[in-house]
Enzyme design. Sequence first.
Site: not given
Length: 292
Positions: A225, A265
């Site tokens: 991210k 995840r």
Amino acid sequence: MTTLRGRGRVAGLPEWDRCAVMGVVNVTPDSFSDGGQWFDPELAVKRGRDLIAAGADLVDVGGESTRPGAVRVDEAEELRRVVPVVRELAAAGAVVSVDTMRATVAERAVEAGARLVNDVSAGGADPAMVPTVAAAGVPFVVMHWRGQSIDMNNRAVYRDVVGEVVAELRIGLERAVAGGIDPERIVIDPGLGFAKEAEHDLTLLAHLSALRELGRPLLVAASRKRFLGRVLATGDGTPPPARERDAATAAVTAIAAREGAWAVRVHEARASADAVRVARAIEAARDAAGAL
């Protein structure tokens, strides 16, 4: 420090002896880090199998990008992308999660073999989602979310990001339970990168223990991210491409596992699978020393 017992169990899913690893299968042309790579259903199924071979415990199949600024696809297209991949992976014995904000997609995916619904809107995008999941009797991820991807960056305004995220997650959790979802089947997710700037994401990771106030297992989804790009940026502020953030992702995995996360995840499974096993070995050694 949280022990294995503190990770919580999710009714309806296997019970792993450590933080689990959820591998990402994006059946999309426009996801932020691997859009288009697995858009073909056969390639997506192969990707899921490869993630499991690399150490993933379950795979999360999604047919709609939720990157900042993403425009939604229609329901028919999302169904076309997701359901065949879920069906094949489930038939092969994989524990499959479906990443969707649509109740119809969730319902069809569960019928095809999905065992977990991972809705980044926590039921906020589709009023039918919570009753659909409740009727299906499958686990549900309640993620912190403030609105659709097209304008979520405008919503990244906080006075106390930890307190506000915990409070807003509590509302989502209570809404899911009131809608009929068994609380023992609920997972919470702080929603890193969703309506959050880099400093918000880092602060949440530094205070994962605060999320335990909610009493449910925790999913941490930090993989590749923007905040990792910010941390790894060169002197002129240029972040590395998303695909060059996997080592940083594994570092977050180790921290999350150490802090008692139920699962992480990730886009690449191997390094994170190693990280959770090392974290578990350290945890076991600490417990053994404490018993002396």
